[in-house]
Design a protein around this motif. Structure first.
Motif, PDB file in Angstrom:
ATOM      1  N   PHE A  78       2.077 -12.119   9.626  1.00 15.15           N
ATOM      2  CA  PHE A  78       0.617 -11.971   9.708  1.00 15.15           C
ATOM      3  C   PHE A  78      -0.142 -12.908   8.767  1.00 15.15           C
ATOM      4  CE2 PHE A  78      -3.517 -10.124   8.969  1.00 15.15           C
ATOM      5  CZ  PHE A  78      -3.893  -9.666  10.220  1.00 15.15           C
ATOM      6  N   GLY A  79       0.186 -12.813   7.485  1.00 19.84           N
ATOM      7  CA  GLY A  79      -0.532 -13.619   6.491  1.00 19.84           C
ATOM      8  C   GLY A  79      -0.350 -15.108   6.719  1.00 19.84           C
ATOM      9  N   LYS A  84       0.316 -16.630   9.633  1.00 23.05           N
ATOM     10  CA  LYS A  84      -0.412 -17.053  10.836  1.00 23.05           C
ATOM     11  C   LYS A  84      -1.881 -17.268  10.503  1.00 23.05           C
ATOM     12  CE  LYS A  84       2.326 -15.188  14.619  1.00 23.05           C
ATOM     13  NZ  LYS A  84       2.541 -13.909  15.307  1.00 23.05           N
ATOM     14  N   ILE A  85      -2.437 -16.368   9.670  1.00 25.49           N
ATOM     15  CA  ILE A  85      -3.830 -16.517   9.252  1.00 25.49           C
ATOM     16  C   ILE A  85      -4.008 -17.852   8.530  1.00 25.49           C
ATOM     17  CG2 ILE A  85      -5.619 -15.587   7.714  1.00 25.49           C
ATOM     18  CD1 ILE A  85      -5.217 -13.781  10.067  1.00 25.49           C
ATOM     19  N   ALA A 127       1.243   1.047   5.276  1.00 23.99           N
ATOM     20  CA  ALA A 127       0.152   0.428   6.043  1.00 23.99           C
ATOM     21  C   ALA A 127       0.612  -0.780   6.849  1.00 23.99           C
ATOM     22  CB  ALA A 127      -0.999   0.036   5.104  1.00 23.99           C
ATOM     23  N   LEU A 128       1.758  -0.656   7.516  1.00 22.61           N
ATOM     24  CA  LEU A 128       2.193  -1.723   8.424  1.00 22.61           C
ATOM     25  C   LEU A 128       1.346  -1.672   9.691  1.00 22.61           C
ATOM     26  CD1 LEU A 128       6.032  -1.261   7.970  1.00 22.61           C
ATOM     27  CD2 LEU A 128       4.630  -3.103   7.044  1.00 22.61           C
ATOM     28  N   PHE A 129       1.306  -2.796  10.425  1.00 19.24           N
ATOM     29  CA  PHE A 129       0.530  -2.829  11.668  1.00 19.24           C
ATOM     30  C   PHE A 129       1.379  -2.242  12.796  1.00 19.24           C
ATOM     31  CE2 PHE A 129      -0.790  -6.739   9.287  1.00 19.24           C
ATOM     32  CZ  PHE A 129      -1.945  -6.174   8.766  1.00 19.24           C
ATOM     33  N   PRO A 130       1.003  -1.076  13.322  1.00 20.57           N
ATOM     34  CA  PRO A 130       1.872  -0.411  14.303  1.00 20.57           C
ATOM     35  C   PRO A 130       1.924  -1.141  15.635  1.00 20.57           C
ATOM     36  CG  PRO A 130      -0.152   0.860  13.942  1.00 20.57           C
ATOM     37  CD  PRO A 130      -0.166  -0.279  12.966  1.00 20.57           C
ATOM     38  N   ASN A 131       0.975  -2.056  15.882  1.00 17.95           N
ATOM     39  CA  ASN A 131       0.965  -2.770  17.164  1.00 17.95           C
ATOM     40  C   ASN A 131       1.822  -4.036  17.127  1.00 17.95           C
ATOM     41  OD1 ASN A 131      -1.093  -3.516  15.269  1.00 17.95           O
ATOM     42  ND2 ASN A 131      -1.952  -4.881  16.799  1.00 17.95           N
ATOM     43  N   MET A 132       2.514  -4.257  16.002  1.00 18.13           N
ATOM     44  CA  MET A 132       3.333  -5.472  15.898  1.00 18.13           C
ATOM     45  C   MET A 132       4.754  -5.090  15.509  1.00 18.13           C
ATOM     46  SD  MET A 132       0.741  -7.736  13.623  1.00 18.13           S
ATOM     47  CE  MET A 132      -1.031  -7.558  13.826  1.00 18.13           C
ATOM     48  N   PHE A 176       0.814  -1.208   0.000  1.00 18.33           N
ATOM     49  CA  PHE A 176       0.000   0.000   0.000  1.00 18.33           C
ATOM     50  C   PHE A 176       0.847   1.258   0.000  1.00 18.33           C
ATOM     51  CE2 PHE A 176      -2.791  -3.214   1.688  1.00 18.33           C
ATOM     52  CZ  PHE A 176      -3.985  -2.931   1.070  1.00 18.33           C
ATOM     53  N   ARG A 234       6.320  -8.438   3.844  1.00 15.93           N
ATOM     54  CA  ARG A 234       5.064  -8.938   4.388  1.00 15.93           C
ATOM     55  C   ARG A 234       4.169  -9.498   3.284  1.00 15.93           C
ATOM     56  NH1 ARG A 234       0.974  -4.762   7.251  1.00 15.93           N
ATOM     57  NH2 ARG A 234       0.839  -4.051   5.095  1.00 15.93           N
ATOM     58  N   ALA A 235       4.244  -8.872   2.105  1.00  8.66           N
ATOM     59  CA  ALA A 235       3.402  -9.335   1.003  1.00  8.66           C
ATOM     60  C   ALA A 235       3.962 -10.601   0.366  1.00  8.66           C
ATOM     61  CB  ALA A 235       3.254  -8.227  -0.037  1.00  8.66           C
ATOM     62  N   ASN A 289       3.746 -14.586   1.367  1.00  9.32           N
ATOM     63  CA  ASN A 289       2.534 -15.353   1.071  1.00  9.32           C
ATOM     64  C   ASN A 289       2.575 -15.987  -0.320  1.00  9.32           C
ATOM     65  OD1 ASN A 289       0.877 -14.513   3.515  1.00  9.32           O
ATOM     66  ND2 ASN A 289       1.509 -12.551   2.672  1.00  9.32           N
TER      67      ASN A 289
END
Lengths: 279, 365
Positions: B100-101, B103-104, B87-92, B83, B148-149, B152
């Motif tokens: 992330f992907g 683990k899902i 748009a990284l997850f700031p809480n991780m 993005f 991160r992308a 996957n």
């Protein structure tokens, strides 16, 4: 140089003056009075009885009941706030603020009036039961019970939970949420792993604004609890107004204040209250 | 014929009654690096969002590997997005973001750890697992977003102006990185940018868009050397666009003088637009026989690798000229253009093309 500097400080002192006077007159001095009354008896001699009175079975029972009802109400408020906050976030209209106003509109009315309105709604022969009877449905009978008090607490304090949660949720970038979907997460995973963790500051702030007032409420339990339900706020009110025992009332108040301080301290460990001042 | 990975068929999309994409059809073949290029509001980002599943078209269909995915939610699509603004997850932390992907998808811990290591190595950030997102620079965040992308293993990577927030030096560095990644991973990239240089450097296919239409699709060389219309010519690089007349095959009249060219098949005495790149305008001494148009130098700026100059010919047209040889302002010169550097375009035919204000775009004919 030095002269100028000291002049500046003096000027600032003048601005701070009114607030300092206010703080001393209306916060510090009353607090000192409470502490004084707490540790003295009616004759003015030192005693710890007023403090220990908090832990007497009758008073402590009231306190536990208060904690229980405040906790249940806070949890219900959290559960209700998230769907509303998420719907408001997705409601991509320019009139977004209009919906927010609908939720906070009741806050502009006197809470005594609003609680009194619930009384007329919930009474045995109140409006709700009249409507239910008309349709030959079973009547509800929750007035003067814990349920009615919880209902009143949730109704009264819900906006204070919705607003901070909503505020922290709209701050999350749309693309951060989209990124979670993009990486294969469904709504539940996205909420659990991204939206909820990022909204915790708002939730903590909401808890502080709901739990503490709910814990110390007087009028909600008085009207909807039928006067027989003694929450800790009612106990303190009775000591001051009815039995005129200011010392005992102050003692119980002091322990309650300390309890609240501990609560705030624990919650502020999770995040800085000043960071997210909402209202 | 190579397999098509993405087919967009007659896509139309409007926001608040304003058409953003108008009847767009686009085929993207597997393993290509396609750039959607255009000014802001041209519909390029919306096109990407439709492929990613974050916007749904009003009309038309999206096919992925031959399968209709028009109504498929983004979390079910076999593609990933980088993005704008990462748009990284700031809480991780870094590792949790990359995981992330996976683990899902409930991959094993060993698999996830291997993948994190591999991805960090690929984006040159070994050992950054435990860093927090806030501690990273813009360029590093960008690399993590890519890592991160790609863990996957998508068939298709969508990149929405991923380098827009970086400074020039870092941007150029990342351009090479992206080309390298693309070659190492062997996946299809669809890249959105408004930066023509970025598009020319990285892509093997450029799709030039404006006002919801595809203006031209082709290789960077085709787009630059043979622009199909005035918009493409002005948007990609600088250019002189002049109204001319095709006198006959291989002969065009520009500002009243005849120039040889290599285009044919336009018909006789047909009005055309002529595109000449500033680096193809050759300035000669006033008494040089090869010169065709007379002019006088009006501006000159030193730009480092060349001089950017302007030369006014007798009829008032200002030619933009790039050259390593300086001609002083006020000097009388002659202009010559090599036949192979004269690009002939049809005058706009359709209403859509007419909508473009060509006068304005070409800087005053």
């Amino acid at each position: 140089m030095n002269k100028k500097r000291s002049l500046k400080i003096n000027k600032n002192l003048i601005y701070v003056m009114p607030y300092t006077i206010w703080m001393f007159g209306f916060i510090i001095i009353p607090l000192l009075f409470i502490i004084y009354y707490s540790f003295t008896n009616k004759a003015g001699a030192f005693t710890l009885n007023n403090i220990f009175a908090f832990f007497s079975p009758v008073h402590f029972k009231s306190f536990l009941l208060s904690v229980k009802l405040a906790l249940i109400s806070t949890i219900i408020c959290i559960l209700l706030s998230y769907p509303i906050a998420l719907i408001l976030k997705n409601y991509k209209l320019k009139s977004n603020s209009f919906f927010i106003y609908i939720f906070i509109l009741p806050m502009w009315m006197n809470s005594l009036l609003r609680i009194f309105a619930w009384l007329t709604l919930l009474e045995k022969k109140g409006i709700i039961n009249l409507v239910l009877s008309f349709f030959r449905l079973p009547n509800i009978n929750i007035i003067n019970t814990e349920y009615a008090v919880i209902l009143g607490l949730v109704y009264n304090f819900l906006p204070f939970m919705i607003l901070p949660i909503y505020n922290s949720i709209i701050k999350i970038d749309d693309n951060t949420i989209n990124a979670a979907y993009d990486l294969g997460a469904n709504f539940f995973d996205t909420f659990k792993r991204v939206i909820f963790p990022l909204s915790i500051p708002g939730m903590v702030s909401g808890i502080a604004m709901v739990f503490i007032p709910a814990l110390t409420t007087i009028i909600i339990s008085y009207f909807l609890g039928g006067g027989e339900m003694l929450l800790i706020g009612n106990v303190i009110e009775q000591e001051f107004i009815q039995t005129n025992n200011w010392n005992l009332g102050s003692g119980i108040s002091l322990v309650l204040i300390i309890f609240i301080f501990i609560t705030i301290f624990i919650s502020s460990k999770y995040y800085d209250l000043e960071d997210e001042a909402v209202l | 014929m190579e397999k098509q990975l993405i087919d967009l068929i007659n896509i139309t999309k409007s926001f608040d009654g304003e058409i953003v994409i108008d009847d767009l059809t686009l085929h993207i073949r597997e393993n290509s690096f396609v750039t959607l290029l255009g000014p802001s509001g041209c519909g390029k980002t919306t096109t990407l969002r439709i492929i990613g599943g974050f916007a749904s078209p009003d009309k038309g269909q999206v096919f992925f590997n031959g399968e209709n995915i028009t109504d498929m939610p983004p979390n079910k699509r076999q593609l990933n997005t980088v993005f704008q603004k990462y748009a990284l997850f700031p809480n991780m932390n870094v590792a949790e973001n990359i995981a992330f992907g996976l683990k899902i998808k409930k991959k094993s811990k060993e698999y996830i750890n291997d993948k994190i290591k591999y991805a960090l190595k690929l984006v040159n950030l070994d050992g950054y697992e435990k860093r927090s997102i806030e501690a990273l620079s813009g360029g590093q965040q960008q690399r993590i977003a890519i890592a991160r992308a790609i863990v996957n293993e998508p068939k298709l990577l969508l990149l929405d102006e991923p380098l827009g927030a970086l400074d020039l030096k870092l941007r150029q560095e990342m351009q090479y990185e992206l080309i390298r990644l693309k070659n190492e991973l062997g996946i299809t990239f669809i890249y959105v940018t408004h930066d023509q240089e970025e598009a020319l450097t990285m892509s093997d296919t450029i799709v030039v868009m404006n006002q919801g239409y595809i203006q031209q699709m082709g290789t960077p060389e085709q787009i630059y050397n043979e622009p199909e219309n005035a918009f493409v010519a002005t948007f990609i690089g600088d250019s002189n666009i002049i109204s001319g007349k095709m006198i006959d095959d291989y002969l065009v009249e520009i500002l009243g003088k005849k120039f040889k060219c290599i285009d044919a098949g336009f018909g006789k005495n047909k009005p055309v637009d002529v595109v000449i790149r500033p680096e193809d305008v050759i300035l000669l001494d006033i008494n040089d026989d090869r010169g065709i148009l007379d002019g006088v130098m009006t501006h000159s700026i030193f730009k480092g690798e060349m001089y950017e100059m302007e030369c006014r010919t007798n009829d008032g047209f200002e030619w933009l000229v790039h050259s390593t040889v300086l001609r002083e302002v006020g000097e009388n010169v002659k202009i010559y253009v090599d036949p192979k550097n004269i690009q002939i375009m049809n005058k706009p035919q359709s209403d859509d093309e007419k909508a473009l204000d060509i006068e304005e775009l070409s800087g005053g004919i």
